[in-house]
Design an enzyme around this catalytic site. Structure first.
Site, PDB file in Angstrom:
ATOM      1  N   ASN A  11       0.875  -1.174   0.000  1.00 33.14           N
ATOM      2  CA  ASN A  11       0.000   0.000   0.000  1.00 33.14           C
ATOM      3  C   ASN A  11       0.908   1.218   0.000  1.00 33.14           C
ATOM      4  O   ASN A  11       1.502   1.554   1.020  1.00 33.14           O
ATOM      5  CB  ASN A  11      -0.894  -0.035   1.250  1.00 33.14           C
ATOM      6  N   TRP A  12       1.013   1.858  -1.162  1.00 29.12           N
ATOM      7  CA  TRP A  12       1.958   2.974  -1.294  1.00 29.12           C
ATOM      8  C   TRP A  12       1.399   4.270  -0.697  1.00 29.12           C
ATOM      9  O   TRP A  12       2.074   5.277  -0.672  1.00 29.12           O
ATOM     10  CB  TRP A  12       2.355   3.160  -2.768  1.00 29.12           C
ATOM     11  N   LYS A  13       0.154   4.246  -0.275  1.00 32.63           N
ATOM     12  CA  LYS A  13      -0.497   5.415   0.339  1.00 32.63           C
ATOM     13  C   LYS A  13      -0.284   6.656  -0.544  1.00 32.63           C
ATOM     14  O   LYS A  13      -0.253   6.523  -1.756  1.00 32.63           O
ATOM     15  CB  LYS A  13       0.004   5.587   1.781  1.00 32.63           C
ATOM     16  N   HIS A  97      -9.576   1.031   4.979  1.00 33.85           N
ATOM     17  CA  HIS A  97      -8.304   1.239   5.689  1.00 33.85           C
ATOM     18  C   HIS A  97      -8.544   2.157   6.891  1.00 33.85           C
ATOM     19  O   HIS A  97      -9.364   3.074   6.819  1.00 33.85           O
ATOM     20  CB  HIS A  97      -7.272   1.859   4.739  1.00 33.85           C
ATOM     21  N   GLU A  99      -6.915   4.543   8.000  1.00 36.42           N
ATOM     22  CA  GLU A  99      -6.713   5.976   7.713  1.00 36.42           C
ATOM     23  C   GLU A  99      -7.969   6.576   7.075  1.00 36.42           C
ATOM     24  O   GLU A  99      -8.311   7.733   7.320  1.00 36.42           O
ATOM     25  CB  GLU A  99      -5.465   6.151   6.824  1.00 36.42           C
ATOM     26  N   GLU A 169      -5.290  -5.054  10.520  1.00 37.07           N
ATOM     27  CA  GLU A 169      -4.299  -4.006  10.750  1.00 37.07           C
ATOM     28  C   GLU A 169      -4.588  -3.311  12.079  1.00 37.07           C
ATOM     29  O   GLU A 169      -5.422  -2.403  12.139  1.00 37.07           O
ATOM     30  CB  GLU A 169      -4.350  -2.966   9.619  1.00 37.07           C
ATOM     31  N   GLY A 175       2.615   2.233  10.891  1.00 37.60           N
ATOM     32  CA  GLY A 175       3.570   3.328  10.762  1.00 37.60           C
ATOM     33  C   GLY A 175       4.252   3.715  12.060  1.00 37.60           C
ATOM     34  O   GLY A 175       4.885   4.768  12.153  1.00 37.60           O
ATOM     35  N   SER A 215       3.545  -2.168  10.424  1.00 39.25           N
ATOM     36  CA  SER A 215       5.002  -2.232  10.647  1.00 39.25           C
ATOM     37  C   SER A 215       5.597  -3.589  10.283  1.00 39.25           C
ATOM     38  O   SER A 215       6.524  -4.069  10.933  1.00 39.25           O
ATOM     39  CB  SER A 215       5.351  -1.857  12.090  1.00 39.25           C
ATOM     40  N   GLY A 236       2.927  -1.065   4.299  1.00 34.50           N
ATOM     41  CA  GLY A 236       3.022   0.359   3.977  1.00 34.50           C
ATOM     42  C   GLY A 236       4.472   0.747   3.737  1.00 34.50           C
ATOM     43  O   GLY A 236       5.023   0.542   2.655  1.00 34.50           O
ATOM     44  N   GLY A 237       5.113   1.273   4.768  1.00 33.17           N
ATOM     45  CA  GLY A 237       6.475   1.825   4.657  1.00 33.17           C
ATOM     46  C   GLY A 237       7.459   0.935   3.904  1.00 33.17           C
ATOM     47  O   GLY A 237       8.170   1.403   3.005  1.00 33.17           O
TER      48      GLY A 237
HETATM   49  P1  13P Z   1       3.075   0.338   7.719  1.00 30.60           P
HETATM   50  O1  13P Z   1       3.606  -0.928   7.094  1.00 30.60           O
HETATM   51  O2  13P Z   1       3.815   1.563   7.248  1.00 30.60           O
HETATM   52  O3  13P Z   1       2.963   0.232   9.212  1.00 30.60           O
HETATM   53  O4  13P Z   1       1.578   0.529   7.154  1.00 30.60           O
HETATM   54  C1  13P Z   1       0.698  -0.520   7.232  1.00 30.60           C
HETATM   55  C2  13P Z   1      -0.527  -0.170   6.468  1.00 30.60           C
HETATM   56  O5  13P Z   1      -1.283   0.707   6.854  1.00 30.60           O
HETATM   57  C3  13P Z   1      -0.778  -0.894   5.215  1.00 30.60           C
HETATM   58  O6  13P Z   1      -2.054  -0.656   4.735  1.00 30.60           O
END
Ligand code: 13P
Length: 256
Positions: A11-13, A97, A99, A169, A175, A215, A236-237
Site C-alpha cells: 500500500n503505497w499510500k 483502511h 486511515e 491491521e 507506521g 510495521s 506500507g512503509g
Molecule cells: P506500515 O507498514 O507503514 O505500518 O503501514 C501498514 C498499512 O497501513 C498498510 O495498509
C-alpha cells in the site's frame, strides 16, 4: 496443507508521482515479475495506476487501488468508481483502511457499500479491520473486529466471499514501528477465520486470505508468516523501496 497462496500487497499510500511509481514497479517486475509461488499486488495512488499498470503488463504482479466510491458515476467530486478502476486493469482495491476510517470519517455502512460495489464490478476487495490502542487496552479488540467485519460484509454472498481478502491491521501498529506479537496477530486472524466460517461456510473461510498489516518489515515477516492463519501482509512503509518489498516477498516464498 493449506489451500491459500501467500500474498504480499504494497500500500503505497499518498506517495510517488507516476514516474517514480512506474520506476519502482519496473524494479519489482525485474526481480518478481515471473514468480508464481506467492501473489504480489501493488496499490499506488490513483494518479499512478495507469503508469504502474503499464510497467506491470505481462508480469505476475497485480494492480490494486487504495479506495473506491460505491457509485458507478455521477456528481461525486473527487471520487473514483469501480468501472474507472477496471478500465485501468486494476484487479484489487483496499477498502476500509483505518486511515480512511479515522481521517475521512468512513463508517462501516459506507465501507459495506464499497465492498458490494467492488465485488459487483469484479474487483477483489482487500477489506481492512483493526482496533485502536485504546480499544485493545479496554480488552475490546475481538468485539471491534467482529463489528467491523460483519458490518462490511452485509449482503455479500457465499460465492462472492470466496474472492475476498481481509487485512487485520491493528491501528497502533501502523507506521509506528510497533508490530503486533505473533500471538496477538494469530489470535485475531484465527478469530476472523472463525467469523468467516459462521458468516459463510468452512470451505469459504479456508479460502479467504487474511493478511497482517502494521510495521511489517523483513526482520519480523518470517515469524508472522509462519502463523497458521497469517496468509500474507499488507505493507506500507516497507513497500516503498524495491529492496525491502522484495525481501518481504522472499520471506513469503520461504514460508510456503
Ligand atoms: P506500515 O507498514 O507503514 O505500518 O503501514 C501498514 C498499512 O497501513 C498498510 O495498509
Amino acid at each position: 496443507m493449506t489451500l491459500r497462496k501467500k500474498l504480499i500487497a504494497g500500500n503505497w499510500k499518498m506517495n510517488k508521482t507516476p514516474s517514480d511509481a512506474a520506476a519502482l514497479a519496473a524494479e519489482l517486475v525485474a526481480t518478481l515479475g515471473k514468480r508464481t509461488e506467492v501473489d504480489v499486488i501493488v496499490c499506488p495512488p490513483f494518479t499512478a495506476l495507469e503508469a504502474v499498470g503499464r510497467a506491470l503488463d505481462g508480469s505476475t504482479v497485480k494492480l490494486g487501488a487504495q479506495n473506491v466510491h460505491p457509485e458507478t458515476s455521477g456528481a461525486f467530486t473527487g471520487e473514483i468508481s469501480a468501472p474507472m478502476l477496471r478500465a485501468l486493469f486494476t484487479t484489487h482495491v483496499i477498502v476500509g483502511h483505518s486511515e480512511r476510517r479515522t481521517l475521512f470519517g468512513e463508517t462501516d455502512a459506507f465501507i459495506n457499500q464499497k465492498v458490494l460495489a467492488a465485488l459487483k464490478n469484479q474487483l477483489r476487495p482487500i477489506l481492512c479491520v483493526g482496533e485502536s490502542l485504546a480499544e485493545r487496552e479496554l480488552g475490546s479488540t475481538l468485539k471491534v473486529v467482529q463489528t467491523q467485519l460483519e458490518a462490511a460484509l452485509q449482503g455479500v454472498s457465499r460465492e462472492q466471499a470466496a474472492g475476498l481478502i481481509v487485512a487485520y491491521e491493528p491501528v497502533w501498529a501502523i507506521g509506528t514501528g510497533k508490530v503486533a506479537t505473533t500471538d496477538q496477530a494469530q489470535e485475531v486472524h484465527g478469530f476472523i477465520r472463525g467469523l468467516l466460517t459462521k458468516l459463510f461456510a468452512e470451505t469459504v473461510a479456508q479460502r479467504v486470505r487474511i493478511l497482517y498489516g502494521g510495521s511489517m518489515k523483513p526482520a519480523n515477516a518470517a515469524e508472522l508468516l509462519a502463523q497458521k492463519d497469517i496468509d500474507g501482509g499488507l505493507v506500507g512503509g516497507a513497500s516503498l523501496e524495491a529492496r525491502s518489498f522484495v525481501e518481504l516477498v522472499n520471506a513469503a516464498i520461504a514460508a510456503v
